[in-house]
Design a protein around this motif. Sequence first.
Motif, PDB file in Angstrom:
ATOM      1  N   ALA A  83      -3.135  -4.480   3.791  1.00 34.59           N
ATOM      2  CA  ALA A  83      -3.452  -4.036   5.103  1.00 34.59           C
ATOM      3  C   ALA A  83      -3.648  -2.668   5.423  1.00 34.59           C
ATOM      4  N   LEU A  84      -2.557  -1.603   4.586  1.00 35.17           N
ATOM      5  CA  LEU A  84      -2.798  -0.316   4.669  1.00 35.17           C
ATOM      6  C   LEU A  84      -4.397   0.168   4.118  1.00 35.17           C
ATOM      7  N   TRP A  85      -4.500  -0.656   2.876  1.00 35.96           N
ATOM      8  CA  TRP A  85      -5.824  -0.217   2.304  1.00 35.96           C
ATOM      9  C   TRP A  85      -6.891  -0.361   3.386  1.00 35.96           C
ATOM     10  N   LEU A  86      -6.925  -1.546   4.167  1.00 34.61           N
ATOM     11  CA  LEU A  86      -8.105  -1.806   5.063  1.00 34.61           C
ATOM     12  C   LEU A  86      -8.038  -0.711   6.218  1.00 34.61           C
ATOM     13  N   GLY A 143      15.090 -15.429  -7.558  1.00 29.98           N
ATOM     14  CA  GLY A 143      13.451 -15.440  -8.040  1.00 29.98           C
ATOM     15  C   GLY A 143      12.670 -15.778  -6.615  1.00 29.98           C
ATOM     16  N   ALA A 144      13.149 -16.485  -5.848  1.00 28.32           N
ATOM     17  CA  ALA A 144      12.302 -16.944  -4.445  1.00 28.32           C
ATOM     18  C   ALA A 144      12.272 -15.506  -3.892  1.00 28.32           C
ATOM     19  N   VAL A 145      13.332 -14.864  -3.576  1.00 21.56           N
ATOM     20  CA  VAL A 145      13.472 -13.609  -2.804  1.00 21.56           C
ATOM     21  C   VAL A 145      12.737 -12.525  -3.566  1.00 21.56           C
ATOM     22  N   ALA A 146      12.682 -12.285  -4.818  1.00 26.11           N
ATOM     23  CA  ALA A 146      11.736 -11.524  -5.559  1.00 26.11           C
ATOM     24  C   ALA A 146      10.390 -11.884  -5.422  1.00 26.11           C
ATOM     25  N   LEU A 147      10.042 -12.969  -5.325  1.00 23.49           N
ATOM     26  CA  LEU A 147       8.733 -13.283  -5.190  1.00 23.49           C
ATOM     27  C   LEU A 147       8.293 -13.248  -3.785  1.00 23.49           C
ATOM     28  N   ALA A 148       8.995 -13.426  -2.700  1.00 24.73           N
ATOM     29  CA  ALA A 148       8.789 -13.250  -1.336  1.00 24.73           C
ATOM     30  C   ALA A 148       8.611 -11.682  -1.175  1.00 24.73           C
ATOM     31  N   LEU A 149       9.372 -10.759  -1.693  1.00 21.97           N
ATOM     32  CA  LEU A 149       9.260  -9.331  -1.582  1.00 21.97           C
ATOM     33  C   LEU A 149       7.934  -8.850  -2.200  1.00 21.97           C
ATOM     34  N   LEU A 150       7.384  -9.363  -3.424  1.00 23.99           N
ATOM     35  CA  LEU A 150       6.180  -9.074  -3.888  1.00 23.99           C
ATOM     36  C   LEU A 150       5.111  -9.353  -3.101  1.00 23.99           C
ATOM     37  N   ALA A 184       5.194  -9.926   0.275  1.00 20.71           N
ATOM     38  CA  ALA A 184       4.972  -9.201   1.516  1.00 20.71           C
ATOM     39  C   ALA A 184       4.680  -7.618   1.174  1.00 20.71           C
ATOM     40  N   ALA A 185       4.898  -7.159  -0.050  1.00 21.55           N
ATOM     41  CA  ALA A 185       4.351  -5.914  -0.405  1.00 21.55           C
ATOM     42  C   ALA A 185       3.120  -5.972  -0.603  1.00 21.55           C
TER      43      ALA A 185
END
Length: 119
Positions: free
Chosen positions: A39-42, A23-30, A32-33
């Motif tokens: 950042a890409l939108w900016l 769960g922690a890894v999934a939350l961290a990936l979410l 980061a994405a």
Amino acid sequence: MSEARPPPPELERLPTAWLLRVGAVALALLAAASVAAWALWLLWRPESERPLPMPPSTLQVGMLDQAPFSLDRRADALKARQRERLDGYGWVDVDAGVIHQPIDAAMRQLISEGEGGAR
């Protein structure tokens, strides 16, 4: 009919530490994405949608440089000069002998002249 068998002992109780890690890894990936997408939108939005950099001391309106209202103190100075004139004495026309005085003093003078003339 077949009778339901109980699950094997190793599957009977899921390891909570493993679930917490996943769960922690999934939350961290979410997270980061999400940051990467923002950042890409900016960076890749059209030039017309980007905010214009403004210096803190002026704001350009059309072809004019205008100071922000919070930095412009001319109205405060004008109001102070007007208040000083309203509350003080001075000459309007020296040659004609016309003075200005505070409105309160002028009203008191008119009232006292009116009371004196009515007697």
